[in-house]
Design an enzyme around this catalytic site. Sequence first.
Site, PDB file in Angstrom:
ATOM      1  N   ASP A  42       0.850  -1.187   0.000  1.00 31.04           N
ATOM      2  CA  ASP A  42       0.000   0.000   0.000  1.00 31.04           C
ATOM      3  C   ASP A  42       0.887   1.239   0.000  1.00 31.04           C
ATOM      4  O   ASP A  42       2.038   1.202   0.471  1.00 31.04           O
ATOM      5  CB  ASP A  42      -0.916   0.019   1.222  1.00 31.04           C
ATOM      6  CG  ASP A  42      -1.941   1.141   1.145  1.00 31.04           C
ATOM      7  OD1 ASP A  42      -2.797   1.105   0.250  1.00 31.04           O
ATOM      8  OD2 ASP A  42      -1.876   2.065   1.968  1.00 31.04           O
TER       9      ASP A  42
ATOM     10  N   ASP B 227      -2.567  -0.428   6.532  1.00 35.82           N
ATOM     11  CA  ASP B 227      -3.496  -0.837   5.489  1.00 35.82           C
ATOM     12  C   ASP B 227      -3.022  -2.109   4.789  1.00 35.82           C
ATOM     13  O   ASP B 227      -3.837  -2.948   4.387  1.00 35.82           O
ATOM     14  CB  ASP B 227      -3.678   0.285   4.468  1.00 35.82           C
ATOM     15  CG  ASP B 227      -4.509   1.438   5.032  1.00 35.82           C
ATOM     16  OD1 ASP B 227      -4.950   1.336   6.191  1.00 35.82           O
ATOM     17  OD2 ASP B 227      -4.707   2.435   4.322  1.00 35.82           O
TER      18      ASP B 227
ATOM     19  N   HIS C  32      -5.326   6.666   7.745  1.00 39.28           N
ATOM     20  CA  HIS C  32      -4.747   5.788   6.738  1.00 39.28           C
ATOM     21  C   HIS C  32      -3.229   5.750   6.926  1.00 39.28           C
ATOM     22  O   HIS C  32      -2.583   6.787   7.049  1.00 39.28           O
ATOM     23  CB  HIS C  32      -5.068   6.310   5.334  1.00 39.28           C
ATOM     24  CG  HIS C  32      -6.491   6.140   4.940  1.00 39.28           C
ATOM     25  ND1 HIS C  32      -6.875   5.737   3.681  1.00 39.28           N
ATOM     26  CD2 HIS C  32      -7.640   6.311   5.634  1.00 39.28           C
ATOM     27  CE1 HIS C  32      -8.192   5.672   3.619  1.00 39.28           C
ATOM     28  NE2 HIS C  32      -8.678   6.032   4.797  1.00 39.28           N
TER      29      HIS C  32
END
Length: 235
Positions: free
Chosen positions: A7, A158, A153
């Site tokens: 990610d 993630d 985030h």
Amino acid sequence: MRQIVLDTETTGLSWEKGNRIVEVGCIELLERRPTGRQFQRYFNPGREMEPGAQEVTGLSLDFLRDKPRFEDVLDELLDFIRGAELIIHNASFDVGFLNYELSLAGAHYGRLDQHASVLDTLAMARERYPGQRNSLDALCKRLGVDNGHRKLHGALLDAELLAEVYLGMTAGQGDLGLAPAGGPRAAAATSLRIEAGSGQRRVLRASETELAAHEARLARIAAKAGKRLWPETAA
């Protein structure tokens, strides 16, 4: 099979507008089991974060200012992912940014697909759950993956959640509570060991106590379901 769940976090939504990668997070899977190896770096993008990106990541240029530039860590990242299958959610976004960063670092780096293949879990989820929400948060909820600690985030966080989501989607079931204490990394460490230098895998057989615990767990699951989930097998 070696897979890397990957990610990125970026300064904004469009690399075409000059936005840059500010974080990469990777989790290694070997034969569908987390190995405990991971790669995570923050980068100085040389530009301000867009307000929306700063809000969802909590990152700022002040925090990133003393971090290395992407090109300074690129060889290390490529060494980590080389030859693997990359598992990415909404892969076109991350791949677009990674190809942009590769182009800025030098034409000799080529494109991402020259270093690793890519599997898009968003495309996989849309095929499996048509007409439903298939964001990472939605998939965590659907598959019983705990994401309560995901307030912002973060690339590594993630990637960890996506690894669980991917394994849940491809196994066709969620966590049945059969993993050893300590989480998936402990499971990877206890279920399979590689004998150094031999190239051979030594399979560890379950003990009588472990088999009994397994049967007890299946019985509890069957009681909740109202039927036995697996047929009896002959001794």
